[in-house]
Scaffold this motif. Sequence first.
Motif, mmCIF file in Angstrom:
data_model
loop_
_atom_site.group_PDB
_atom_site.id
_atom_site.type_symbol
_atom_site.label_atom_id
_atom_site.label_comp_id
_atom_site.label_asym_id
_atom_site.label_seq_id
_atom_site.Cartn_x
_atom_site.Cartn_y
_atom_site.Cartn_z
ATOM 1 N N UNK A 1 0.816 -1.216 0.000
ATOM 2 C CA UNK A 1 0.000 0.000 0.000
ATOM 3 C C UNK A 1 0.848 1.263 0.000
ATOM 4 N N UNK A 2 2.065 1.188 0.512
ATOM 5 C CA UNK A 2 2.973 2.330 0.408
ATOM 6 C C UNK A 2 3.348 2.596 -1.048
ATOM 7 N N UNK A 3 3.664 1.535 -1.783
ATOM 8 C CA UNK A 3 3.963 1.698 -3.210
ATOM 9 C C UNK A 3 2.728 2.238 -3.928
ATOM 10 N N UNK A 4 1.569 1.748 -3.537
ATOM 11 C CA UNK A 4 0.305 2.200 -4.127
ATOM 12 C C UNK A 4 0.128 3.708 -3.951
ATOM 13 N N UNK A 5 0.289 4.214 -2.718
ATOM 14 C CA UNK A 5 0.029 5.630 -2.494
ATOM 15 C C UNK A 5 1.112 6.521 -3.092
ATOM 16 N N UNK A 6 2.337 6.011 -3.202
ATOM 17 C CA UNK A 6 3.394 6.785 -3.860
ATOM 18 C C UNK A 6 3.141 6.867 -5.360
ATOM 19 N N UNK A 7 2.710 5.758 -5.968
ATOM 20 C CA UNK A 7 2.363 5.770 -7.386
ATOM 21 C C UNK A 7 1.141 6.650 -7.637
ATOM 22 N N UNK A 8 0.185 6.589 -6.717
ATOM 23 C CA UNK A 8 -1.005 7.451 -6.747
ATOM 24 C C UNK A 8 -0.566 8.912 -6.799
ATOM 25 N N UNK A 9 0.397 9.288 -5.923
ATOM 26 C CA UNK A 9 0.892 10.668 -5.879
ATOM 27 C C UNK A 9 1.525 11.083 -7.198
ATOM 28 N N UNK A 10 2.219 10.148 -7.833
ATOM 29 C CA UNK A 10 2.919 10.489 -9.063
ATOM 30 C C UNK A 10 2.024 10.651 -10.267
ATOM 31 N N UNK A 11 0.892 9.937 -10.302
ATOM 32 C CA UNK A 11 0.087 9.922 -11.526
ATOM 33 C C UNK A 11 -1.212 10.708 -11.424
ATOM 34 N N UNK A 12 -1.545 11.258 -10.261
ATOM 35 C CA UNK A 12 -2.805 11.998 -10.156
ATOM 36 C C UNK A 12 -2.760 13.308 -10.954
ATOM 37 N N UNK A 13 -1.575 13.751 -11.291
ATOM 38 C CA UNK A 13 -1.420 14.987 -12.053
ATOM 39 C C UNK A 13 -1.713 14.787 -13.540
ATOM 40 N N UNK A 14 -1.468 13.560 -14.053
ATOM 41 C CA UNK A 14 -1.489 13.311 -15.494
ATOM 42 C C UNK A 14 -2.776 13.743 -16.188
ATOM 43 N N UNK A 15 -3.974 13.367 -15.722
ATOM 44 C CA UNK A 15 -5.186 13.756 -16.456
ATOM 45 C C UNK A 15 -5.571 15.218 -16.275
ATOM 46 N N UNK A 16 -4.828 15.962 -15.439
ATOM 47 C CA UNK A 16 -5.188 17.355 -15.168
ATOM 48 C C UNK A 16 -4.486 18.346 -16.090
ATOM 49 N N UNK A 17 -3.699 17.853 -17.033
ATOM 50 C CA UNK A 17 -2.951 18.755 -17.909
ATOM 51 C C UNK A 17 -3.876 19.703 -18.674
ATOM 52 N N UNK A 18 -4.966 19.164 -19.197
ATOM 53 C CA UNK A 18 -5.908 20.016 -19.926
ATOM 54 C C UNK A 18 -6.549 21.042 -18.994
ATOM 55 N N UNK A 19 -6.725 20.674 -17.722
ATOM 56 C CA UNK A 19 -7.295 21.604 -16.759
ATOM 57 C C UNK A 19 -6.381 22.817 -16.579
ATOM 58 N N UNK A 20 -5.092 22.567 -16.452
ATOM 59 C CA UNK A 20 -4.156 23.673 -16.263
ATOM 60 C C UNK A 20 -4.080 24.560 -17.504
ATOM 61 N N UNK A 21 -4.272 23.957 -18.657
ATOM 62 C CA UNK A 21 -4.249 24.763 -19.886
ATOM 63 C C UNK A 21 -5.542 25.555 -20.065
ATOM 64 N N UNK A 22 -6.672 24.916 -19.807
ATOM 65 C CA UNK A 22 -7.959 25.538 -20.104
ATOM 66 C C UNK A 22 -8.449 26.467 -18.998
ATOM 67 N N UNK A 23 -8.234 26.094 -17.735
ATOM 68 C CA UNK A 23 -8.753 26.885 -16.624
ATOM 69 C C UNK A 23 -7.750 27.946 -16.171
ATOM 70 N N UNK A 24 -6.482 27.537 -16.014
ATOM 71 C CA UNK A 24 -5.486 28.481 -15.541
ATOM 72 C C UNK A 24 -4.722 29.152 -16.684
ATOM 73 N N UNK A 25 -5.025 28.710 -17.914
ATOM 74 C CA UNK A 25 -4.496 29.357 -19.120
ATOM 75 C C UNK A 25 -2.967 29.327 -19.212
ATOM 76 N N UNK A 26 -2.368 28.244 -18.737
ATOM 77 C CA UNK A 26 -0.931 28.085 -18.934
ATOM 78 C C UNK A 26 -0.662 27.653 -20.375
ATOM 79 N N UNK A 27 0.452 28.090 -20.916
ATOM 80 C CA UNK A 27 0.812 27.741 -22.286
ATOM 81 C C UNK A 27 1.255 26.285 -22.364
ATOM 82 N N UNK A 28 1.317 25.771 -23.583
ATOM 83 C CA UNK A 28 1.793 24.401 -23.784
ATOM 84 C C UNK A 28 3.211 24.237 -23.272
#
Length: 412
Positions: free
Chosen positions: A25-52
Amino acid sequence: MTSSGGDVARRGAAAARKPWLVVFWLIFICSYAGNQFTPLLLLYKQVQNYSTTVVNEFLGIYVFGLAPALLLAGSLSDRHGRKPLMYAGTVAAILASVSLAFSEYGTTGIFVGRWFAGATVGIAMAVGNSWLKELSEGPYDLAADPQAGARRASLAFTLGSAVGALVAGLIAQFSSMGEWLPFVIHVVVTLPFLVILRSVPETSTTGGTQGPLWNQLKIPAAGHKRFTHVVLVASPWLLGGAAIAYGYLPVLLSDASGDWGLGYATLLTVLTLVVAALVQPFAKRLDSPDSARGLVACLAVTVVGFSLVVVAVARDSLVLGVVAAVVVGVAIGFGLVSSLLEVQRIAEPEDLAGLTGVFYAVSYCGFLVPAILSSLSQWVPVTVLLSVLVALAVLTTFVLLANYRKHLPTGR
């Protein structure tokens, strides 16, 4: 005692009976921490208007935390013990989510959070995998088979990565709290492990600092011909496949997915990783110390998956994109289990974590593939570049077949 305290106590008691579960479960939560950002890339571009460019920098800083952790943490834990390093990895996971939770206030929180996310995944891969392997054998787990450690480590990594992406992606797609709530949830889940971790037995027996720091970082098994000519030949394709399937493909199909781009990216991420987890029992059967059939199967399926990616992009087909993600997930599942079993057979006890770190460091080079393809796409059509990638995967399969026959013995 509060109900929360009671939960921690019960988990601690379970850890005494099956200590490998805590490290899983430690490996699980560390991997969780690393990959929770991945699907949010479009959010940062569309909502916060960061460039590519800025979004790509958010991704890139991850490597600066990941690579040193992979290469240093394993060797240090071989000398100083698994537990201190995993404490550091757990704290890094919490710091990553805390920093990212404040992302709406500027880029600093994102950069810091991504660096810590890379560090926590690096420690989990190099140290956690080795600790889990050692706890999945006698005297800690007499019922486990010889392949249990690699299988459990691979499963924890893929499931953690999938759940992290799923939680973050769903919250971002269906609410306005995607910039902070996923990270708060992760912190709440992770904090109890700072207490539970105390109950896990130390397994490193090499006994403290030996000589200067440079000597601690040497990994003799990294020169083993089976490792350099078989394992490392296949390793970049494992996470390179992941990068293409759920990192690059959603971008290439963004016109087809429209307003559901974030949800589609989440679907491909979760689907790829869940399939990778589900096929791991079959990967165990493929493994053989007398051949490289598990890794050959991984590359062969990768060729099929990348071919489907080419067709999906050419036809702008969301359905084919899903099929491609499933096939690539099969390849990742085969490759992770087979590679970790190879590493565990090759390494001596004193450099198991270090060799695991080298394997993952080379594997994560595959995440550079989308950036390279994106840069070249200014001059060459993406479908042509992806077709070249398919051809390279075919060539690598034949190289692997030739190499394992030359370096057949897995033994030291």
